[in-house]
Design a protein around this motif. Structure first.
Motif, short mmCIF file in Angstrom:
data_model
loop_
_atom_site.label_atom_id
_atom_site.label_comp_id
_atom_site.label_asym_id
_atom_site.label_seq_id
_atom_site.Cartn_x
_atom_site.Cartn_y
_atom_site.Cartn_z
N THR A 1 2.96 -3.32 -0.80
CA THR A 1 1.82 -3.78 -1.58
C THR A 1 1.03 -2.60 -2.15
O THR A 1 0.58 -2.63 -3.30
CB THR A 1 0.90 -4.65 -0.70
OG1 THR A 1 1.66 -5.76 -0.18
CG2 THR A 1 -0.27 -5.19 -1.50
N HIS A 2 0.87 -1.56 -1.34
CA HIS A 2 0.16 -0.37 -1.82
C HIS A 2 0.90 0.27 -2.99
O HIS A 2 0.27 0.69 -3.98
CB HIS A 2 0.02 0.64 -0.67
CG HIS A 2 -0.53 1.96 -1.11
ND1 HIS A 2 -1.87 2.18 -1.30
CD2 HIS A 2 0.10 3.14 -1.44
CE1 HIS A 2 -2.06 3.44 -1.71
NE2 HIS A 2 -0.88 4.02 -1.80
N VAL A 3 2.23 0.36 -2.90
CA VAL A 3 3.00 0.97 -3.99
C VAL A 3 2.87 0.14 -5.26
O VAL A 3 2.74 0.69 -6.37
CB VAL A 3 4.47 1.12 -3.57
CG1 VAL A 3 5.32 1.60 -4.73
CG2 VAL A 3 4.58 2.08 -2.40
N TRP B 1 12.89 3.89 10.58
CA TRP B 1 13.39 4.15 9.24
C TRP B 1 12.44 5.07 8.49
O TRP B 1 11.26 4.76 8.33
CB TRP B 1 13.55 2.85 8.46
CG TRP B 1 14.66 1.98 8.97
CD1 TRP B 1 15.72 2.36 9.73
CD2 TRP B 1 14.82 0.57 8.77
NE1 TRP B 1 16.53 1.29 10.01
CE2 TRP B 1 16.00 0.17 9.44
CE3 TRP B 1 14.09 -0.40 8.10
CZ2 TRP B 1 16.46 -1.13 9.44
CZ3 TRP B 1 14.52 -1.71 8.09
CH2 TRP B 1 15.71 -2.07 8.76
N ARG B 2 12.96 6.23 8.06
CA ARG B 2 12.18 7.12 7.20
C ARG B 2 12.29 6.58 5.78
O ARG B 2 13.38 6.59 5.20
CB ARG B 2 12.70 8.55 7.30
CG ARG B 2 11.92 9.55 6.45
CD ARG B 2 12.35 10.96 6.77
NE ARG B 2 11.94 11.33 8.12
CZ ARG B 2 12.61 12.20 8.88
NH1 ARG B 2 13.72 12.75 8.43
NH2 ARG B 2 12.17 12.50 10.08
N SER B 3 11.17 6.14 5.22
CA SER B 3 11.19 5.36 3.99
C SER B 3 10.46 6.06 2.86
O SER B 3 9.39 6.65 3.06
CB SER B 3 10.54 3.98 4.23
OG SER B 3 11.19 3.29 5.27
N GLY B 4 11.04 5.98 1.67
CA GLY B 4 10.40 6.42 0.44
C GLY B 4 10.29 5.23 -0.50
O GLY B 4 11.12 4.31 -0.46
N PHE B 5 9.26 5.23 -1.35
CA PHE B 5 9.00 4.08 -2.20
C PHE B 5 8.77 4.54 -3.64
O PHE B 5 8.19 5.60 -3.89
CB PHE B 5 7.77 3.31 -1.72
CG PHE B 5 7.87 2.85 -0.30
CD1 PHE B 5 8.49 1.64 0.01
CD2 PHE B 5 7.34 3.61 0.74
CE1 PHE B 5 8.58 1.21 1.33
CE2 PHE B 5 7.42 3.18 2.05
CZ PHE B 5 8.05 1.98 2.34
N LEU B 6 9.23 3.73 -4.61
CA LEU B 6 9.04 3.98 -6.03
C LEU B 6 8.59 2.70 -6.69
O LEU B 6 9.20 1.63 -6.48
CB LEU B 6 10.34 4.46 -6.68
CG LEU B 6 10.94 5.78 -6.16
CD1 LEU B 6 12.35 5.95 -6.73
CD2 LEU B 6 10.07 6.95 -6.53
#
Length: 474
Positions: free
Chosen positions: A216-218, A245-250
């Motif tokens: 939601t923030h992304v 889980w090491r997570s990245g978001f776009l």
């Protein structure tokens, strides 16, 4: 004149027609051909059978900067539109279209008038004369940067969703998976199609709130500056699996609109559970080693060895357990050379020290009465004495009333649900038992906990042994 020059060769590719007066019909065939060529979006050029350039339209001028007046009439492309070192290969592949059926597709690097290089994709084919024999070659070309970028994007997408060694999930604006790659599907314990459109809460037992808050923030603010490590519990047929889980978001937005329209979030993650567990274990071992060191320094200041035993107990409790009990064998100790019958035959334990019940505080020494504790047969503390090793016990996730009864029967605080008993040993003798207890909401004791408890038990046993010696002297 921008598209061609008037010559015999030109007549082969587009013969002139006699001009007629009046209206559009007066436009000659060459002028009509030039207008058609100049009006096309693709860059077009043509060569006669000798390799002389006969046509050059405005799009070719735009891409390379050479005008038709500068281009038409040149023999080949060497030295002006193609590097001399590459000219033979380029012209050979272009002119080979005269002898090949259909269209030939190639990619070349051409030179612009200002000295730059442009990668183009060409389609060339033979031009036939009235007798059906090849009379030249026409060539259409266009810049391929956009095409190559598109192909690379498609190739990257396919690689991410087929061969990537990390999870890739495209989540729509409703926070539901829209596209999932193979790695992510395996991590979620399901198939690539069965996961689509399902709420994340159906896939994860724990960690859903944190993950949805990040998504939601992304959507609202954009991608965070660094990856986030999110602990989740995945629902699988074998039960819940705890993973990190090491997570990245776009944030994904449509490129087809002036104002960005959110399409969802690209979520990429790697499973780093093993690395995080090793990191946590190493940190825990360092902390426990520091606690043992601090306890030894504090115990060295105690005049009464029994106080030293409680100091070790208090330092051991930090982050390890909620309660602790120290029981000593009635009569002093059990010698290892006494092998007659089971070790628990007639063995009784008396309370030496314990943490206060119902309120936090330091461990308290028991009174001088020395009454035996009423442990029933098979009690974990008695099993510990018999085995001369640690014993773990747990009621698990039983209902609260059942858990309280389990603790009460064993003479433990009623909120205890996990227990770990470690034998107190000194100089080949069993002195007693130290019992560590954890309440509800905490994990059961594991093998590394037993090792730590045994280290603490050695120090408590040494203090109690000294206390016993002091009592005998008095």
């Amino acid at each position: 004149m921008s598209a061609s020059r008037r010559s015999g060769t030109t007549d082969e590719l587009g013969p002139d027609e006699p001009e007629r007066d009046g209206g559009p019909e007066a436009v000659g065939g060459s002028d009509l051909l030039a207008a058609l060529l100049d009006g096309m979006d693709a860059a077009l050029c043509a060569f006669d059978a000798d390799g002389v350039l006969t046509h050059w339209n405005r799009e070719a001028e735009r891409i390379l900067g050479w005008t038709a007046a500068e281009a038409v009439g040149r023999h080949g492309l060497a030295g002006w539109a193609v590097r001399s070192a590459d000219a033979e290969e380029v012209e050979g592949r272009l002119m080979s279209a005269m002898r090949a059926p259909g269209r030939q597709v190639n990619e070349f690097a051409l030179l612009t008038k200002d000295g730059g290089r442009v990668l183009v994709r060409t389609q060339s084919a033979a031009v036939r004369g009235p007798d059906g024999k090849p009379a030249g070659v026409y060539c259409a070309f266009s810049e391929v940067h956009a095409q190559i970028d598109l192909e690379r994007s498609i190739a990257l997408s396919e690689a991410l969703f087929e061969d990537a060694s990390w999870g890739v999930v495209l989540v729509d604006a409703d926070l539901r998976p829209a596209v999932v790659n193979s790695h992510a599907a395996r991590a979620l314990g399901t198939g690539r199609t069965s996961v689509l459109g399902r709420p994340l809460g159906e896939l994860l037992a724990q960690g859903v709130e944190e993950l949805e808050a990040a998504l939601t923030h992304v959507l609202a603010e954009g991608a965070p500056p660094a990856p986030a490590e999110i602990w989740v519990s995945v629902r699988t047929p074998e039960g819940h699996q705890r993973r990190c889980w090491r997570s990245g978001f776009l944030r994904l937005a449509s490129p087809l609109t002036e104002e960005p329209v959110p399409l969802g979030v690209g979520w990429l993650f790697q499973d780093v559970t093993e690395a995080k567990q090793l990191e946590q274990e190493a940190s825990l071992l360092r902390f426990r080693a520091q606690q043992l060191h601090r306890a030894a320094r504090a115990a060295a200041e105690c005049e009464d060895p029994r106080d030293a035993a409680t100091v070790h107990l208090d330092f051991a409790l930090a982050g390890f357990a909620d309660h602790a009990i120290v029981d000593r064998v009635v009569g002093g100790s059990l010698n290892d050379n006494d092998n007659e019958g089971p070790r628990t035959t007639g063995v009784r334990l008396v309370r030496v020290a314990a943490t206060p019940t119902g309120a936090p505080g330091p461990s308290l020494l028991a009174g001088a009465a020395g009454l035996p504790v009423r442990y029933g047969e098979g009690h974990p503390a008695l099993q510990c004495v018999e085995r001369v090793g640690s014993v773990r016990a747990s009621i698990g996730t039983a209902p609260p009333e059942q858990a309280r009864e389990w603790a009460r029967v064993r003479q433990w605080p009623v909120d205890a649900v996990h227990a770990l008993c470690a034998v107190l040993r000194s100089r080949g003798r069993t002195l007693g038992v130290v019992t560590f207890l954890r309440g509800g909401g905490r994990s059961p004791f594991e093998r590394p906990d037993s090792i730590y408890a045994e280290d603490v038990a050695v120090r408590i046993a040494a203090a109690l042994d000294l206390a016993g010696e002091a009592g005998e002297k008095r």
